[in-house]
Design an enzyme around this catalytic site. Sequence first.
Site, PDB file in Angstrom:
ATOM      1  N   TRP A 135       0.808  -1.227   0.000  1.00 53.68           N
ATOM      2  CA  TRP A 135       0.000   0.000   0.000  1.00 53.68           C
ATOM      3  C   TRP A 135       0.837   1.270   0.000  1.00 53.68           C
ATOM      4  O   TRP A 135       0.310   2.354  -0.185  1.00 53.68           O
ATOM      5  CB  TRP A 135      -0.928   0.038   1.218  1.00 53.68           C
ATOM      6  CG  TRP A 135      -0.255  -0.407   2.501  1.00 53.68           C
ATOM      7  CD1 TRP A 135      -0.395  -1.623   3.106  1.00 53.68           C
ATOM      8  CD2 TRP A 135       0.671   0.339   3.320  1.00 53.68           C
ATOM      9  NE1 TRP A 135       0.394  -1.692   4.232  1.00 53.68           N
ATOM     10  CE2 TRP A 135       1.054  -0.505   4.393  1.00 53.68           C
ATOM     11  CE3 TRP A 135       1.213   1.618   3.251  1.00 53.68           C
ATOM     12  CZ2 TRP A 135       1.949  -0.092   5.386  1.00 53.68           C
ATOM     13  CZ3 TRP A 135       2.112   2.030   4.245  1.00 53.68           C
ATOM     14  CH2 TRP A 135       2.458   1.173   5.286  1.00 53.68           C
ATOM     15  N   GLU A 231      10.792  -8.279  -3.043  1.00 57.58           N
ATOM     16  CA  GLU A 231      11.308  -6.956  -2.658  1.00 57.58           C
ATOM     17  C   GLU A 231      10.727  -6.676  -1.281  1.00 57.58           C
ATOM     18  O   GLU A 231       9.544  -6.347  -1.169  1.00 57.58           O
ATOM     19  CB  GLU A 231      10.835  -5.882  -3.644  1.00 57.58           C
ATOM     20  CG  GLU A 231      10.993  -6.242  -5.108  1.00 57.58           C
ATOM     21  CD  GLU A 231      12.415  -6.092  -5.608  1.00 57.58           C
ATOM     22  OE1 GLU A 231      13.229  -5.478  -4.904  1.00 57.58           O
ATOM     23  OE2 GLU A 231      12.709  -6.612  -6.698  1.00 57.58           O
ATOM     24  N   CYS A 265      10.359   1.524   1.758  1.00 58.46           N
ATOM     25  CA  CYS A 265      11.199   0.361   2.070  1.00 58.46           C
ATOM     26  C   CYS A 265      12.662   0.758   2.248  1.00 58.46           C
ATOM     27  O   CYS A 265      13.374   0.166   3.040  1.00 58.46           O
ATOM     28  CB  CYS A 265      11.063  -0.701   0.986  1.00 58.46           C
ATOM     29  SG  CYS A 265      11.344  -0.050  -0.666  1.00 58.46           S
ATOM     30  N   GLU A 363      11.839  -3.342  11.524  1.00 55.49           N
ATOM     31  CA  GLU A 363      11.442  -2.282  10.590  1.00 55.49           C
ATOM     32  C   GLU A 363      10.273  -1.514  11.222  1.00 55.49           C
ATOM     33  O   GLU A 363       9.245  -2.102  11.560  1.00 55.49           O
ATOM     34  CB  GLU A 363      10.998  -2.907   9.262  1.00 55.49           C
ATOM     35  CG  GLU A 363      10.656  -1.869   8.215  1.00 55.49           C
ATOM     36  CD  GLU A 363      10.109  -2.489   6.924  1.00 55.49           C
ATOM     37  OE1 GLU A 363       9.287  -3.426   7.010  1.00 55.49           O
ATOM     38  OE2 GLU A 363      10.490  -2.021   5.847  1.00 55.49           O
TER      39      GLU A 363
HETATM   40  P1  NDP Z   1       2.394  -7.071   3.202  1.00 58.53           P
HETATM   41  O1  NDP Z   1       3.479  -8.063   3.118  1.00 58.53           O
HETATM   42  O2  NDP Z   1       1.454  -7.148   4.336  1.00 58.53           O
HETATM   43  O3  NDP Z   1       1.467  -7.130   1.877  1.00 58.53           O
HETATM   44  C1  NDP Z   1       1.985  -7.029   0.585  1.00 58.53           C
HETATM   45  C2  NDP Z   1       0.986  -7.629  -0.388  1.00 58.53           C
HETATM   46  O4  NDP Z   1       0.860  -9.028  -0.153  1.00 58.53           O
HETATM   47  C3  NDP Z   1      -0.427  -7.080  -0.221  1.00 58.53           C
HETATM   48  O5  NDP Z   1      -1.050  -6.991  -1.477  1.00 58.53           O
HETATM   49  C4  NDP Z   1      -1.087  -8.143   0.637  1.00 58.53           C
HETATM   50  O6  NDP Z   1      -2.489  -8.127   0.555  1.00 58.53           O
HETATM   51  C5  NDP Z   1      -0.499  -9.393   0.017  1.00 58.53           C
HETATM   52  N1  NDP Z   1      -0.555 -10.599   0.835  1.00 58.53           N
HETATM   53  C6  NDP Z   1      -0.804 -10.717   2.174  1.00 58.53           C
HETATM   54  N2  NDP Z   1      -0.747 -12.028   2.544  1.00 58.53           N
HETATM   55  C7  NDP Z   1      -0.451 -12.737   1.425  1.00 58.53           C
HETATM   56  C8  NDP Z   1      -0.238 -14.132   1.163  1.00 58.53           C
HETATM   57  N3  NDP Z   1      -0.316 -15.048   2.120  1.00 58.53           N
HETATM   58  N4  NDP Z   1       0.056 -14.498  -0.098  1.00 58.53           N
HETATM   59  C9  NDP Z   1       0.160 -13.589  -1.090  1.00 58.53           C
HETATM   60  N5  NDP Z   1      -0.040 -12.261  -0.901  1.00 58.53           N
HETATM   61  C10 NDP Z   1      -0.338 -11.830   0.348  1.00 58.53           C
HETATM   62  O7  NDP Z   1       3.092  -5.658   3.101  1.00 58.53           O
HETATM   63  P2  NDP Z   1       2.433  -4.245   3.317  1.00 58.53           P
HETATM   64  O8  NDP Z   1       1.316  -4.052   2.343  1.00 58.53           O
HETATM   65  O9  NDP Z   1       2.156  -4.078   4.768  1.00 58.53           O
HETATM   66  O10 NDP Z   1       3.634  -3.271   2.848  1.00 58.53           O
HETATM   67  C11 NDP Z   1       4.641  -2.862   3.668  1.00 58.53           C
HETATM   68  C12 NDP Z   1       5.891  -3.699   3.480  1.00 58.53           C
HETATM   69  O11 NDP Z   1       6.319  -3.658   2.135  1.00 58.53           O
HETATM   70  C13 NDP Z   1       7.054  -3.161   4.288  1.00 58.53           C
HETATM   71  O12 NDP Z   1       7.708  -4.193   4.957  1.00 58.53           O
HETATM   72  C14 NDP Z   1       7.973  -2.566   3.226  1.00 58.53           C
HETATM   73  O13 NDP Z   1       9.309  -2.504   3.630  1.00 58.53           O
HETATM   74  C15 NDP Z   1       7.729  -3.452   2.081  1.00 58.53           C
HETATM   75  N6  NDP Z   1       8.104  -2.806   0.818  1.00 58.53           N
HETATM   76  C16 NDP Z   1       9.252  -3.197   0.163  1.00 58.53           C
HETATM   77  C17 NDP Z   1       9.671  -2.556  -1.002  1.00 58.53           C
HETATM   78  C18 NDP Z   1      10.921  -2.982  -1.725  1.00 58.53           C
HETATM   79  O14 NDP Z   1      11.096  -2.598  -2.886  1.00 58.53           O
HETATM   80  N7  NDP Z   1      11.830  -3.730  -1.114  1.00 58.53           N
HETATM   81  C19 NDP Z   1       8.939  -1.413  -1.538  1.00 58.53           C
HETATM   82  C20 NDP Z   1       7.775  -1.087  -0.781  1.00 58.53           C
HETATM   83  C21 NDP Z   1       7.380  -1.769   0.357  1.00 58.53           C
HETATM   84  P3  NDP Z   1      -3.332  -7.205   1.604  1.00 58.53           P
HETATM   85  O15 NDP Z   1      -2.603  -5.920   1.786  1.00 58.53           O
HETATM   86  O16 NDP Z   1      -4.589  -6.998   0.888  1.00 58.53           O
HETATM   87  O17 NDP Z   1      -3.400  -7.982   2.851  1.00 58.53           O
END
Ligand code: NDP
Length: 497
Positions: A135, A231, A265, A363
Amino acid sequence: MEERIEVRNPATAQVVGQVAIAGPSEIRDAVQRARQAQKPWNRLRFRERARIVRRFHDLILTRRNQILDTIQAETGKARRDALAELITVAGTARYYLSHGEQTLQPKRRRPALPAITSAELIYKAHGLVGLITPWNYPFLLSIADALPALLAGNAVLIKPSELTPLSAILARDLLIESGLDPHLAIVLSGPGETGSQLIQHVDYVGFTGGTSTGRKVAVAAGERLIPYSLELGGKNPMVVLKGARLDEAAMGLLAGAFANSGQTCIAVERVYVEEPIYEDFSRNVVDRVSKLKLGWSTSWDVDIGSMISREHANKVLGHIQQAVDHGARVLSGGRARTDLGAAFVEPTVLSHVDGSMSVAHEETFGPVVSLYRVRDSEEAIAKANDSRFGLNASVWAGKETYAREIARQLETGSVAVNSTLLIYNSFDVPMGGVKLSGIGRRHGEHGILRYTQAQSIVRSGALGGGYDSVLMRIKIERKARALVAPLRAWIRFPWFK
Ligand code: NDP
């Protein structure tokens, strides 16, 4: 009845949209449509696919206000943070438009036997790419990774975070408006379960999100033996050493730690400052932080917007509180701003943080940064590397050669010298993490080649004589040699010498 998600602006609590949840039958249907559309798409020349991406690039610039409004509406972030998303998507499109064709072109490689054999490397699209996105940068992360996947000849299915599906839907609509077959890019909205179902159908999964979800994605992809990239999160260090220009380093820290309310991130969360400059640097930072403007506005006058949700703001405030309970000092900020909305947290600078506190090693993913004093560069490097994460780092050290020497010793996928977030717009170099920060890279050649399978085509008979027949002849000659060896004492046969 169709299940729907209500999307709210976390800054105002207003409902800003509703989307239908994609269940198993919608996912199956999308997979079937995308697979059919991918075949003719993959047969097109790169230039024909690029024409659509070029139109998309131009369209997002002319429709920028609609895009910024949509991003802001579902995230509550500051307008400048929404603009950063748009700029990065445009930059990614431009990069792959000018370098993608060259990267994907078949390559001649060193053959087994020069002259009589040849070797060629070609890149073939996986077919169906699934992108699961978070998000924090909902427009950028749903579409910037989709563009190289499409250019390489794939169809994409995008599962955005359930908190922010509107930006992904808008990005996809703009691709269709640019001329893309609607079945080639499909957004599947829904909770995490939608993401885990998606993995069961695709040929490659590109995941951006938290480390614990990333592990589950890796396990699911491993079960199916499909390739994937992760990522993930970071606990990104910044190193400030004697000789650094302190004004610039302090401004760099403000951008690195507080852009997007710290929900980045690659955001800086730990700063190691050499003892003799610690006091000056910390005063400089605190002075600047106190002038940052927090709030909700669709104009440009706000520096820091809302966090994504009250729950996430509470997690961030929990890190601050636990640190303070264990002896940390708040140099600036530290409070919730419920007068502005449910999820506003002041930009916060902490000192006297130690390893017993979550803020030191987990984090935080919010506008919180901790300053640490270090004796020298050696201690700074050791402490910066003392983390389970390894995404991005930042070095400020005066002389460039010295700064680069420090940078090379840091255990992260990227290091910015005299900057913090620069890697995100450095499209020609790979970006990604080591340790718990991920597997795989976006940007550069890696960022498009990951959406392909390498196929080697080796050819024999380039000059009439075949490689296999040469091999056979060698074998026959060896056998003949073995047979005649006992006779060699008294038969002289020049061919076998
Ligand atoms: P999440 O890991 O909670 O969610 C990421 C995505 O995965 C969402 O679309 C989520 O759906 C989905 N998801 C949740 N559970 C599952 C599953 N079991 N199987 C497949 N997909 C699933 O991350 P956040 O949305 O909270 O984002 C924040 C995180 O993202 C931070 O840790 C940040 O550091 C990282 N991030 C890393 C980046 C990089 O380039 N390294 C860039 C940006 C962010 P839903 O949200 O609908 O539950």
